[in-house]
Design a protein around this motif. Structure first.
Motif, PDB file in Angstrom:
ATOM      1  N   THR A   5       4.977  16.239   1.176  1.00 28.26           N
ATOM      2  CA  THR A   5       4.087  15.076   1.299  1.00 28.26           C
ATOM      3  C   THR A   5       4.681  13.877   0.567  1.00 28.26           C
ATOM      4  O   THR A   5       4.621  12.737   1.044  1.00 28.26           O
ATOM      5  CB  THR A   5       2.708  15.422   0.719  1.00 28.26           C
ATOM      6  OG1 THR A   5       2.188  16.576   1.400  1.00 28.26           O
ATOM      7  CG2 THR A   5       1.744  14.263   0.868  1.00 28.26           C
ATOM      8  N   TYR A   6       5.263  14.136  -0.596  1.00 31.09           N
ATOM      9  CA  TYR A   6       5.876  13.030  -1.355  1.00 31.09           C
ATOM     10  C   TYR A   6       7.071  12.461  -0.601  1.00 31.09           C
ATOM     11  O   TYR A   6       7.262  11.243  -0.527  1.00 31.09           O
ATOM     12  CB  TYR A   6       6.291  13.528  -2.734  1.00 31.09           C
ATOM     13  CG  TYR A   6       7.104  12.512  -3.512  1.00 31.09           C
ATOM     14  CD1 TYR A   6       6.490  11.385  -4.068  1.00 31.09           C
ATOM     15  CD2 TYR A   6       8.497  12.667  -3.675  1.00 31.09           C
ATOM     16  CE1 TYR A   6       7.240  10.459  -4.771  1.00 31.09           C
ATOM     17  CE2 TYR A   6       9.244  11.735  -4.376  1.00 31.09           C
ATOM     18  CZ  TYR A   6       8.614  10.625  -4.917  1.00 31.09           C
ATOM     19  OH  TYR A   6       9.342   9.693  -5.601  1.00 31.09           O
ATOM     20  N   GLU A  24       0.841  -1.216   0.000  1.00 27.57           N
ATOM     21  CA  GLU A  24       0.000   0.000   0.000  1.00 27.57           C
ATOM     22  C   GLU A  24       0.865   1.251   0.000  1.00 27.57           C
ATOM     23  O   GLU A  24       0.572   2.232  -0.699  1.00 27.57           O
ATOM     24  CB  GLU A  24      -0.918  -0.037   1.218  1.00 27.57           C
ATOM     25  CG  GLU A  24      -1.870   1.158   1.293  1.00 27.57           C
ATOM     26  CD  GLU A  24      -2.744   1.126   2.526  1.00 27.57           C
ATOM     27  OE1 GLU A  24      -3.568   2.044   2.677  1.00 27.57           O
ATOM     28  OE2 GLU A  24      -2.599   0.180   3.372  1.00 27.57           O
ATOM     29  N   ALA A  25       1.928   1.242   0.778  1.00 26.75           N
ATOM     30  CA  ALA A  25       2.795   2.423   0.846  1.00 26.75           C
ATOM     31  C   ALA A  25       3.468   2.673  -0.493  1.00 26.75           C
ATOM     32  O   ALA A  25       3.666   3.825  -0.904  1.00 26.75           O
ATOM     33  CB  ALA A  25       3.850   2.219   1.937  1.00 26.75           C
ATOM     34  N   ARG A  26       3.833   1.627  -1.222  1.00 24.67           N
ATOM     35  CA  ARG A  26       4.473   1.801  -2.526  1.00 24.67           C
ATOM     36  C   ARG A  26       3.466   2.379  -3.548  1.00 24.67           C
ATOM     37  O   ARG A  26       3.848   3.187  -4.414  1.00 24.67           O
ATOM     38  CB  ARG A  26       5.034   0.456  -3.013  1.00 24.67           C
ATOM     39  CG  ARG A  26       6.283   0.044  -2.269  1.00 24.67           C
ATOM     40  CD  ARG A  26       6.752  -1.329  -2.707  1.00 24.67           C
ATOM     41  NE  ARG A  26       8.027  -1.684  -2.055  1.00 24.67           N
ATOM     42  CZ  ARG A  26       8.613  -2.868  -2.116  1.00 24.67           C
ATOM     43  NH1 ARG A  26       7.994  -3.839  -2.819  1.00 24.67           N
ATOM     44  NH2 ARG A  26       9.755  -3.098  -1.503  1.00 24.67           N
ATOM     45  N   LEU A  27       2.148   1.986  -3.490  1.00 28.13           N
ATOM     46  CA  LEU A  27       1.129   2.569  -4.378  1.00 28.13           C
ATOM     47  C   LEU A  27       0.955   4.061  -4.105  1.00 28.13           C
ATOM     48  O   LEU A  27       0.863   4.877  -5.038  1.00 28.13           O
ATOM     49  CB  LEU A  27      -0.210   1.831  -4.194  1.00 28.13           C
ATOM     50  CG  LEU A  27      -0.245   0.373  -4.704  1.00 28.13           C
ATOM     51  CD1 LEU A  27      -1.583  -0.264  -4.354  1.00 28.13           C
ATOM     52  CD2 LEU A  27      -0.004   0.328  -6.195  1.00 28.13           C
ATOM     53  N   ASP A  28       0.909   4.413  -2.838  1.00 27.21           N
ATOM     54  CA  ASP A  28       0.790   5.833  -2.495  1.00 27.21           C
ATOM     55  C   ASP A  28       2.017   6.607  -2.980  1.00 27.21           C
ATOM     56  O   ASP A  28       1.904   7.756  -3.444  1.00 27.21           O
ATOM     57  CB  ASP A  28       0.625   5.996  -0.980  1.00 27.21           C
ATOM     58  CG  ASP A  28      -0.723   5.467  -0.482  1.00 27.21           C
ATOM     59  OD1 ASP A  28      -1.632   5.306  -1.319  1.00 27.21           O
ATOM     60  OD2 ASP A  28      -0.823   5.160   0.737  1.00 27.21           O
ATOM     61  N   GLU A  29       3.146   6.007  -2.887  1.00 24.43           N
ATOM     62  CA  GLU A  29       4.361   6.697  -3.360  1.00 24.43           C
ATOM     63  C   GLU A  29       4.280   6.957  -4.856  1.00 24.43           C
ATOM     64  O   GLU A  29       4.679   8.032  -5.346  1.00 24.43           O
ATOM     65  CB  GLU A  29       5.589   5.837  -3.044  1.00 24.43           C
ATOM     66  CG  GLU A  29       6.894   6.476  -3.519  1.00 24.43           C
ATOM     67  CD  GLU A  29       8.075   5.524  -3.385  1.00 24.43           C
ATOM     68  OE1 GLU A  29       9.209   5.977  -3.668  1.00 24.43           O
ATOM     69  OE2 GLU A  29       7.868   4.334  -3.023  1.00 24.43           O
ATOM     70  N   GLN A  75       6.031  10.101   2.131  1.00 27.05           N
ATOM     71  CA  GLN A  75       5.572   8.796   1.658  1.00 27.05           C
ATOM     72  C   GLN A  75       6.750   7.911   1.266  1.00 27.05           C
ATOM     73  O   GLN A  75       6.721   6.699   1.490  1.00 27.05           O
ATOM     74  CB  GLN A  75       4.634   8.981   0.467  1.00 27.05           C
ATOM     75  CG  GLN A  75       3.949   7.708   0.036  1.00 27.05           C
ATOM     76  CD  GLN A  75       3.075   7.094   1.122  1.00 27.05           C
ATOM     77  OE1 GLN A  75       2.470   7.847   1.934  1.00 27.05           O
ATOM     78  NE2 GLN A  75       3.021   5.752   1.157  1.00 27.05           N
ATOM     79  N   THR A 115       8.011   6.428   4.394  1.00 28.83           N
ATOM     80  CA  THR A 115       7.104   5.382   4.905  1.00 28.83           C
ATOM     81  C   THR A 115       7.353   4.070   4.181  1.00 28.83           C
ATOM     82  O   THR A 115       7.341   2.981   4.782  1.00 28.83           O
ATOM     83  CB  THR A 115       5.650   5.833   4.723  1.00 28.83           C
ATOM     84  OG1 THR A 115       5.431   7.067   5.446  1.00 28.83           O
ATOM     85  CG2 THR A 115       4.696   4.771   5.218  1.00 28.83           C
ATOM     86  N   ARG A 123       1.511   7.422  -6.643  1.00 27.28           N
ATOM     87  CA  ARG A 123       0.549   8.508  -6.870  1.00 27.28           C
ATOM     88  C   ARG A 123       1.188   9.862  -6.550  1.00 27.28           C
ATOM     89  O   ARG A 123       1.053  10.835  -7.293  1.00 27.28           O
ATOM     90  CB  ARG A 123      -0.698   8.301  -6.005  1.00 27.28           C
ATOM     91  CG  ARG A 123      -1.496   7.037  -6.366  1.00 27.28           C
ATOM     92  CD  ARG A 123      -2.814   7.042  -5.612  1.00 27.28           C
ATOM     93  NE  ARG A 123      -3.492   5.743  -5.697  1.00 27.28           N
ATOM     94  CZ  ARG A 123      -3.498   4.830  -4.743  1.00 27.28           C
ATOM     95  NH1 ARG A 123      -2.826   5.063  -3.622  1.00 27.28           N
ATOM     96  NH2 ARG A 123      -4.152   3.701  -4.924  1.00 27.28           N
ATOM     97  N   TYR A 124       1.863   9.931  -5.422  1.00 25.83           N
ATOM     98  CA  TYR A 124       2.458  11.219  -5.021  1.00 25.83           C
ATOM     99  C   TYR A 124       3.554  11.646  -5.991  1.00 25.83           C
ATOM    100  O   TYR A 124       3.770  12.838  -6.215  1.00 25.83           O
ATOM    101  CB  TYR A 124       3.049  11.089  -3.613  1.00 25.83           C
ATOM    102  CG  TYR A 124       1.985  10.945  -2.535  1.00 25.83           C
ATOM    103  CD1 TYR A 124       0.653  11.325  -2.772  1.00 25.83           C
ATOM    104  CD2 TYR A 124       2.323  10.450  -1.282  1.00 25.83           C
ATOM    105  CE1 TYR A 124      -0.302  11.196  -1.778  1.00 25.83           C
ATOM    106  CE2 TYR A 124       1.368  10.324  -0.281  1.00 25.83           C
ATOM    107  CZ  TYR A 124       0.061  10.683  -0.539  1.00 25.83           C
ATOM    108  OH  TYR A 124      -0.873  10.559   0.445  1.00 25.83           O
TER     109      TYR A 124
END
Length: 683
Positions: free
Chosen positions: A188-189, A167-172, A192, A195, A174-175
């Motif tokens: 913010t990027y 999940e953390a890699r998907l958010d990364e 992530q 994280t 997107r950011y």
């Protein structure tokens, strides 16, 4: 009146007769003493005094004079002393191993105490005590259930953290797009990205936990660390096992190959280290404590690097193949290390070596059956055999038993000939005292011509032709001086044994066969071929050879004294004189008939005329030689002692050697060898 005269009345019947007169005790004693004195006097008068010894001595000398080289005299010729029975051994060429014998302890190649690496209940044991196991074999099982549950927990934690990381890699991702569009703040990027890295670290920790749980489950199966033999079980199933148990579960000893640790004296270290540097590993043998049974064969492969100052020794380690498990850990064994081997050295039994103030010596038996004290230098020994570095040669006979009763020059006899010698002496020795007088009265103790010596005229007559042909045969073999000396000794011993055998033809034949075998042992292959050819020719009757010269047949038992005397006279006495001069034996006192053939020293008498002529002497040497032998003959004739006569002739030979050239000395040695073999006469 009464008719009875007065005073004479009738006898009184009640009156007793007077008792008989008793003989005085002193008179009885005197008669007994007188009878004893008379008996002693009669025995003394009937006993021959000095005649037996004189007869034996004269017989020995007469026999030796008539026999020449045919044999020695009897008891008188031997000096009147009985020979000593001794054990005899022959010096031989052999190999002597240099070995070190030490006491050692068996040590396993590896000794491992099996420990549990986890704690838990021991469920089962998969080995038998004393069993041989292989490396990696399962020995025991600890309850794995707690560790299986821990593995499941670790795997669940890993799955949860792996999902959070995804999940953390998907958010990364997107950011990253939004930052590129400048839609979100750069901060913010960056948060992530951090994280994601934290979740990756958590996943690695979970993976390590899973691996640790799996490893603990593997540790539940206790395995053999090395191949070897297991000992007794220390913990039974059902007990709680923890790490670092004092005695462990079991001990595994690697005993194939096994090693033995022993100590070597520091004095032996240089020799052992030198051999190990030259050849590497040294052969070693492990035996039981008694040394009777060999347990294993191996090699000495290493020495310790320090000497123990308390004992003056260094530890050594030998490795042995032990597939059958004969060697046990901590077993005491004897270790024999072969350091080196001495090749082709002279060896004798260790009992033959004696020790005196001047060092080690042995008694060497001479051709005339006497012993000579010979100093020797003793080398390494192996068991009952010792090596001789100097002083002896191969083929020399040494005394092994009975040496305590010997001295330099003493006469000896071997046990196998002792019985025959005793029988011969018993036949030759006349009875003395009253028994001898009675035997002489009835003609029961007459001695044969030549006296009671072993070699009388008969043996001399037979030995002349036999020895001459044998000497001619030996001369054709081109023997070296050393071989000539050994051959002379061999046939001299054979001659004495044959004489001791008497009329036993089988024994005499066997004696000569043994002598021929001994002669072949010292010959080269070419000489053996010549020897066999000569024996074959003699068997076929060539050259008129006798049956025993080379074919193994003994010479005749002996002709009569008259035949021997006739044979000696027909040769003009020359052969006897030459044999005596060449062999160092004193000549017998010449008779008138013997010297009738020429003056002393001439060809027809007992002198060494022809003997000297064969040396090629110059006129001055001939004059000196004639003077030397004339003096020797005068000394020999003036003495009745055979030892003194023999010594006079030996001195003459030594004086003759002093005036000879080297070539003439060589000829003299050859002639003496022929003289010992029986003279030049052909019989």
């Amino acid at each position: 009146m009464s008719d009875t005269p007065s005073g004479l009345g009738p006898a009184n019947p009640s009156r007793r007769a007077p008792p008989p007169r008793q003989r005085p005790l002193w008179r009885t004693t005197a008669w007994i003493f007188l009878a004893i004195v008379v008996a002693i006097a009669v025995a003394f008068l009937l006993t021959p005094h000095g005649q037996g010894q004189k007869g034996r001595g004269a017989g020995g000398r007469g026999g030796a004079a008539a026999a020449g080289r045919g044999g020695q005299g009897g008891a008188g010729g031997a000096g009147g002393r009985a020979p000593t029975v001794v054990g005899v051994a022959t010096a031989q060429i052999g190999d002597i191993p240099i070995q070190l014998n030490e006491l050692g302890t068996v040590a396993p190649q590896a000794a491992v105490t099996v420990q549990s690496q986890i704690s838990g209940t021991l469920l089962d044991v998969y080995f038998k005590e004393g069993q041989t196991v292989r490396q990696g074999q399962v020995l025991a099982l600890i309850d794995p259930r707690p560790y299986q549950i821990a593995l499941q927990q670790a795997e669940g934690q890993l799955a949860r953290d792996q999902a959070a990381l995804a999940e953390a890699r998907l958010d990364e991702a997107r950011y990253r797009t939004l930052v590129a569009q400048d839609s979100i703040a750069r901060q913010t990027y960056d948060q992530q990205v951090a994280t994601v890295k934290q979740d990756e670290g958590v996943v690695r920790v979970d993976q390590a936990a899973v691996t640790s749980a799996r490893l603990n489950i593997n540790y539940c199966h206790i395995k053999a660390p090395v191949a070897g033999r297991v000992g007794l079980r220390q913990i039974d199933p059902g007990n709680l096992v923890t790490t670092n148990e004092p005695n462990g579960l079991v001990v595994v000893n690697q005993i194939d190959p096994a090693t033995v640790i022993f100590t070597l004296p520091e004095d032996e270290i240089p020799q052992v280290a030198q051999r190990m540097a030259a050849v590497g590993e040294l052969p070693a043998t492990a035996t039981d404590r008694t040394g009777a049974t060999a347990l294993a064969q191996g090699v000495l492969y290493t020495l310790d690097n320090v000497i123990d100052t308390a004992t003056g020794t260094v530890k050594a380690r030998a490795r042995f193949a032990n597939p059958s498990g004969t060697l046990f850990a901590n077993q005491f064994v004897n270790v024999t290390v072969l350091v080196d081997t001495l090749r082709n050295v002279v060896t004798v039994p260790a009992v033959a070596i004696r020790h005196g103030p001047q060092g080690d010596f042995v008694y060497v038996i001479q051709p005339d059956s006497t012993v000579k004290v010979t100093a020797v230098k003793v080398g390494p020994a192996q068991g009952e055999t010792a090596s001789i570095q100097s002083g002896l040669s191969a083929g020399d006979e040494v005394v092994t038993e009975g040496g305590d009763r010997l001295s330099d020059g003493a006469r000896v006899i071997q046990p196998k000939d002792a019985a025959r010698f005793a029988q011969m002496q018993a036949r030759q020795r006349p009875a003395g005292g009253i028994v001898g007088w009675i035997e002489g009265l009835f003609g029961m103790n007459k001695q044969p011509a030549g006296g009671p010596g072993y070699g009388g005229a008969a043996s001399g007559a037979s030995g002349s032709g036999y020895g001459g042909r044998r000497a001619a045969m030996l001369a054709s073999l081109n023997l070296t001086p050393d071989q000539q000396a050994k051959a002379t000794q061999i046939f001299a011993d054979a001659r004495q044994k044959a004489q001791a055998a008497g009329d036993d033809s089988d024994a005499r034949r066997q004696i000569m066969q043994d002598a021929n075998n001994q002669l072949e042992a010292i010959l080269t292959p070419e000489q053996k071929a010549k020897f066999e050819a000569a024996r074959s020719q003699m068997r076929n009757g060539g050259q008129g050879a006798p049956a025993g010269a080379a074919s193994g047949q003994p010479p005749p038992a002996g002709a009569s004294a008259a035949q021997a005397s006739s044979s000696a006279t027909s040769n003009g006495g020359h052969r006897h004189g030459q044999a005596s001069a060449a062999s160092g034996q004193p000549p017998a006192a010449p008779s008138a008939s013997a010297n009738a053939g020429g003056p002393p020293g001439g060809p027809g008498g007992h002198g060494p005329g022809r003997f000297i002529g064969q040396l090629g002497l110059s006129p001055s040497q001939q004059a000196q030689a004639q003077q030397i032998f004339s003096q020797a003959r005068s000394q020999a004739q003036a003495s009745s002692d055979p030892d003194a006569r023999r010594a006079a002739m030996r001195q003459a030979i030594d004086k003759l050697n002093a005036i000879l050239t080297p070539e003439q000395k060589a000829k003299l040695a050859a002639l003496r060898a022929q003289g010992r073999g029986g003279g030049n006469g052909g019989g």
